[in-house]
Design an enzyme around this catalytic site. Structure first.
Site, PDB file in Angstrom:
ATOM      1  N   GLY A 146      -6.840  33.803  29.855  1.00  0.00           N
ATOM      2  CA  GLY A 146      -6.530  34.416  31.470  1.00  0.00           C
ATOM      3  C   GLY A 146      -4.989  34.638  31.037  1.00  0.00           C
ATOM      4  N   ASP A 171      -9.020  38.155  28.365  1.00  0.00           N
ATOM      5  CA  ASP A 171      -8.781  38.258  29.310  1.00  0.00           C
ATOM      6  C   ASP A 171     -10.606  39.097  29.137  1.00  0.00           C
ATOM      7  OD1 ASP A 171      -6.815  37.502  31.810  1.00  0.00           O
ATOM      8  OD2 ASP A 171      -8.324  39.268  32.351  1.00  0.00           O
ATOM      9  N   HIS A 313      -1.497  16.893  41.260  1.00  0.00           N
ATOM     10  CA  HIS A 313      -0.647  18.181  41.006  1.00  0.00           C
ATOM     11  C   HIS A 313      -0.598  18.556  42.337  1.00  0.00           C
ATOM     12  CE1 HIS A 313       1.738  21.683  39.806  1.00  0.00           C
ATOM     13  NE2 HIS A 313      -0.029  22.505  40.054  1.00  0.00           N
TER      14      HIS A 313
HETATM   15  N1  LIG Z   1      -1.335  23.483  36.317  1.00  0.00           N
HETATM   16  C1  LIG Z   1      -0.173  24.114  37.301  1.00  0.00           C
HETATM   17  O1  LIG Z   1       0.781  23.812  37.226  1.00  0.00           O
HETATM   18  C2  LIG Z   1      -0.251  25.541  37.347  1.00  0.00           C
HETATM   19  C3  LIG Z   1       1.030  26.336  37.459  1.00  0.00           C
HETATM   20  C4  LIG Z   1       1.249  27.638  38.154  1.00  0.00           C
HETATM   21  C5  LIG Z   1      -0.310  28.540  38.072  1.00  0.00           C
HETATM   22  N2  LIG Z   1      -1.248  26.983  38.043  1.00  0.00           N
HETATM   23  C6  LIG Z   1      -2.630  28.191  38.352  1.00  0.00           C
HETATM   24  O2  LIG Z   1      -3.226  28.853  36.911  1.00  0.00           O
HETATM   25  C7  LIG Z   1      -3.894  29.663  37.656  1.00  0.00           C
HETATM   26  C8  LIG Z   1      -3.593  31.300  36.647  1.00  0.00           C
HETATM   27  O3  LIG Z   1      -2.321  32.363  37.561  1.00  0.00           O
HETATM   28  P1  LIG Z   1      -1.747  34.125  37.251  1.00  0.00           P
HETATM   29  O4  LIG Z   1      -0.417  32.941  37.619  1.00  0.00           O
HETATM   30  O5  LIG Z   1      -1.770  33.485  35.736  1.00  0.00           O
HETATM   31  O6  LIG Z   1      -2.816  34.253  37.748  1.00  0.00           O
HETATM   32  P2  LIG Z   1      -3.286  35.846  37.041  1.00  0.00           P
HETATM   33  O7  LIG Z   1      -3.957  36.224  38.649  1.00  0.00           O
HETATM   34  O8  LIG Z   1      -2.117  35.936  36.836  1.00  0.00           O
HETATM   35  O9  LIG Z   1      -4.179  36.075  35.557  1.00  0.00           O
HETATM   36  C9  LIG Z   1      -5.756  34.975  35.977  1.00  0.00           C
HETATM   37  C10 LIG Z   1      -5.957  35.525  35.040  1.00  0.00           C
HETATM   38  O10 LIG Z   1      -7.348  35.567  34.357  1.00  0.00           O
HETATM   39  C11 LIG Z   1      -8.146  36.554  34.692  1.00  0.00           C
HETATM   40  N3  LIG Z   1      -9.455  35.698  33.820  1.00  0.00           N
HETATM   41  C12 LIG Z   1     -10.146  35.698  35.219  1.00  0.00           C
HETATM   42  N4  LIG Z   1     -11.411  35.010  35.093  1.00  0.00           N
HETATM   43  C13 LIG Z   1     -11.066  35.013  33.616  1.00  0.00           C
HETATM   44  C14 LIG Z   1     -12.437  34.543  32.524  1.00  0.00           C
HETATM   45  N5  LIG Z   1     -13.292  34.089  33.124  1.00  0.00           N
HETATM   46  N6  LIG Z   1     -12.488  34.911  31.777  1.00  0.00           N
HETATM   47  C15 LIG Z   1     -10.779  35.434  30.877  1.00  0.00           C
HETATM   48  N7  LIG Z   1      -9.582  35.536  31.892  1.00  0.00           N
HETATM   49  C16 LIG Z   1     -10.738  35.128  33.043  1.00  0.00           C
HETATM   50  C17 LIG Z   1      -7.829  37.468  35.647  1.00  0.00           C
HETATM   51  O11 LIG Z   1      -7.937  38.613  34.658  1.00  0.00           O
HETATM   52  C18 LIG Z   1      -5.896  37.153  34.857  1.00  0.00           C
HETATM   53  O12 LIG Z   1      -5.841  38.049  34.051  1.00  0.00           O
HETATM   54  C19 LIG Z   1      -4.533  29.710  38.891  1.00  0.00           C
HETATM   55  O13 LIG Z   1      -5.764  29.205  39.796  1.00  0.00           O
HETATM   56  C20 LIG Z   1      -2.898  28.737  38.943  1.00  0.00           C
HETATM   57  O14 LIG Z   1      -2.907  28.309  40.435  1.00  0.00           O
HETATM   58  C21 LIG Z   1      -1.323  26.337  37.695  1.00  0.00           C
HETATM   59  O1  LIG Z   2       1.133  26.940  43.677  1.00  0.00           O
HETATM   60  C1  LIG Z   2       0.933  27.125  42.424  1.00  0.00           C
HETATM   61  O2  LIG Z   2      -0.297  27.374  43.363  1.00  0.00           O
HETATM   62  C2  LIG Z   2       0.794  27.179  41.617  1.00  0.00           C
HETATM   63  C3  LIG Z   2       1.391  25.998  40.711  1.00  0.00           C
HETATM   64  O3  LIG Z   2       0.315  25.111  40.564  1.00  0.00           O
HETATM   65  C4  LIG Z   2       2.813  25.831  41.095  1.00  0.00           C
HETATM   66  O4  LIG Z   2       3.007  24.631  41.249  1.00  0.00           O
HETATM   67  O5  LIG Z   2       2.969  26.678  40.901  1.00  0.00           O
END
Ligand SMILES: NC(=O)c1ccc[n+]([C@@H]2O[C@H](COP(=O)([O-])OP(=O)(O)OC[C@H]3O[C@@H](n4cnc5c(N)ncnc54)[C@H](O)[C@@H]3O)[C@@H](O)[C@H]2O)c1
Ligand SMILES: O=C(O)C[C@H](O)C(=O)O
Length: 448
Positions: A146, A171, A313
């Site tokens: 990703g 990605d 979370h």
């Molecule tokens: N755990 C946490 O604390 C936390 C914090 C922030 C975001 N997140 C989560 O992280 C994830 C990503 O967030 P983001 O802001 O980077 O999103 P984003 O949309 O900017 O990036 C996600 C990327 O994943 C790629 N992708 C989708 N399916 C794929 C696959 N099968 N193989 C490879 N790449 C693939 C997409 O093309 C995209 O570029 C979300 O689910 C978000 O909720 C979690």
């Molecule tokens: O809030 C979200 O959906 C993204 C992430 O889990 C965060 O805490 O920023």
């Protein structure tokens, strides 16, 4: 073929030289570990037509110390000298520029299960092979799946650490992964790192990794909860975890995709890995938010605050105030209790607060940095205890579900869940969080 043991590494160390081995030579696992400890560069010689062996050539002062070589036990011609160029003023790394294109892994070094992947170049489809950077202590590969917002910040921190031989972004939008990788590569002199960066379209093309950070999947939009993402992201994370396990059977998976606790458990099941090698990132982020927000209104810095963000979370996040400190003193002695409650609530809602402000997508700076923080703690075998989504083992009276708990991290993942003293209400809240995660997982299983 020659088998190189730890003694050869020690000889090279004593001589202040790099150790040069031939392509088909074997470096024992102990020798690899000793080289890392002593920061001895290992270079692989590839046959250039006009090469002169290091033994035959007088060492040039400008080229740094002559590499150590050992006579081969076979009758094969002696390995030619590699072209060694000092990568920096200080002997931190040697860049080996192969004089002729080659195909295949440049080293015959043994790979011990669980040991970091040695600093070797990826075999690239087409084009000239990338130089192999063999650095003192710069070893292993991290794959960030990703290359979106979170993935690119995680990758930035990982390459800035100048610790790994290679960081690979993956990605489905391959151009995005490649573009960000190139953009990051352009920062090498600005940040002072020699980690190689690559961007590819599949985890298979990325190659085996020591650590895989899964950030692939959809982020939420305003009005959504993280749980709304569960079925969409479960399909992505399940598929990726299976494939990552096949490509990198010894890796540690660090899951970031939301809903975090459920996706981490899902990845663990899909990968077939032991639970010690599948861990979720949320507690580091939620704790950092609490530290930052507590410091906003006070006369202290965020890094003077210590706390744990545990549980889920999401709504069931638990920040046990009995454990929160400012410079070692109870936080509740320094901040009025109404303000403390406001800080806890704001930390719990910080993800949604950022989503509301951005209007598209979710937070990525602190999340990407938090994921990298966990990987670096493991790669450095720090033994640090960090809040992480781990499979509960009965500590805290919770078992068989992924939930945020204090976990000790080592090179190969979670080495243990650490008990901290919680008040009865804090413990009850933690168990309630585990129950809610279990319910959502059951819903996911029913739906799929
Ligand atoms: N755990 C946490 O604390 C936390 C914090 C922030 C975001 N997140 C989560 O992280 C994830 C990503 O967030 P983001 O802001 O980077 O999103 P984003 O949309 O900017 O990036 C996600 C990327 O994943 C790629 N992708 C989708 N399916 C794929 C696959 N099968 N193989 C490879 N790449 C693939 C997409 O093309 C995209 O570029 C979300 O689910 C978000 O909720 C979690
Ligand atoms: O809030 C979200 O959906 C993204 C992430 O889990 C965060 O805490 O920023």
């Amino acid at each position: 073929m020659t088998v190189w043991g730890a003694d050869a590494v020690e000889d090279a160390h004593r001589a202040g030289q790099a150790l040069v081995i031939a392509a088909r030579d074997i470096l024992t696992p102990l020798a690899q570990e000793r080289a890392r400890e002593l920061q001895v560069a290992i270079t692989t010689a590839v046959t250039p037509p006009t090469a002169v062996t290091p033994r035959a050539s007088a060492p040039s002062p400008a080229a740094g110390p002559a590499p150590v070589t050992r006579a081969s036990a076979s009758t094969a011609p002696a390995p030619p000298a590699p072209v060694l160029v000092r990568a920096r003023a200080a002997p931190r790394a040697w860049v080996y520029s192969p004089p002729a294109p080659f195909v295949g892994a440049p080293s015959g070094a043994l790979y011990r299960r669980g040991a970091p992947v040695a600093g070797r170049s990826a075999v690239r489809a087409g084009g000239p092979p990338r130089p192999v950077v063999v650095g003192a202590g710069r070893t292993g590969r991290v794959v960030v799946v990703g290359a979106g917002h979170v993935g690119m910040i995680a990758a930035l921190r990982l390459v800035d650490a100048d610790q790994f031989a290679e960081v690979v972004l993956v990605d489905i939008d391959e151009g995005r992964a490649a573009g960000i990788a190139l953009d990051l590569t352009h920062t090498a002199a600005l940040s002072g790192f020699a980690t190689a960066v690559r961007g590819v379209g599949t985890v298979e093309a990325a190659g085996p990794a020591d650590y895989v950070v899964i950030t692939a999947g959809k982020p939420r939009q305003p009005g959504m909860s993280r749980s709304d993402l569960i079925s969409t992201n479960a399909a992505i994370v399940g598929d990726l975890a299976r494939r990552c396990a096949a490509v990198s059977p010894d890796a540690v998976l660090v899951v970031v995709t939301n809903p975090l606790d459920e996706m981490t458990q899902h990845a663990w099941q899909a990968s077939g890995f032991p639970s010690s090698r599948v861990v979720g990132m949320a507690g580091v982020l939620d704790t950092a938010r609490f530290q930052a927000l507590a410091a906003l209104g006070g006369s202290f810095r965020a890094d003077q605050v210590s706390a744990w963000a545990l549980g889920s979370h999401g709504e069931e996040m638990v920040i046990p105030l009995s454990q929160a400190r400012i410079d070692g003193r109870p936080l509740t002695d320094r901040i009025p209790s109404a303000d403390v409650r406001a800080v806890v609530d704001r930390a719990r809602g910080s993800g949604a607060e950022v989503v509301g402000l951005l209007r598209s997508g979710s937070a990525f700076m602190a999340p990407g940095m938090s994921a990298a923080r966990m990987v670096l703690a493991m790669a450095r075998d720090s033994g640090e205890v960090l809040p992480a989504a781990v499979l509960a083992d009965g500590t805290y009276g919770i078992r068989d579900v992924y939930v945020g708990l204090p976990a000790r991290l080592g090179r190969h993942g979670v080495t243990g869940i650490v008990p901290v003293d919680l008040q009865p209400d804090e413990l009850a809240a933690l168990r309630a969080a585990a129950d809610r995660i279990r319910e959502r997982l059951a819903d996911l299983a029913t739906a799929s």
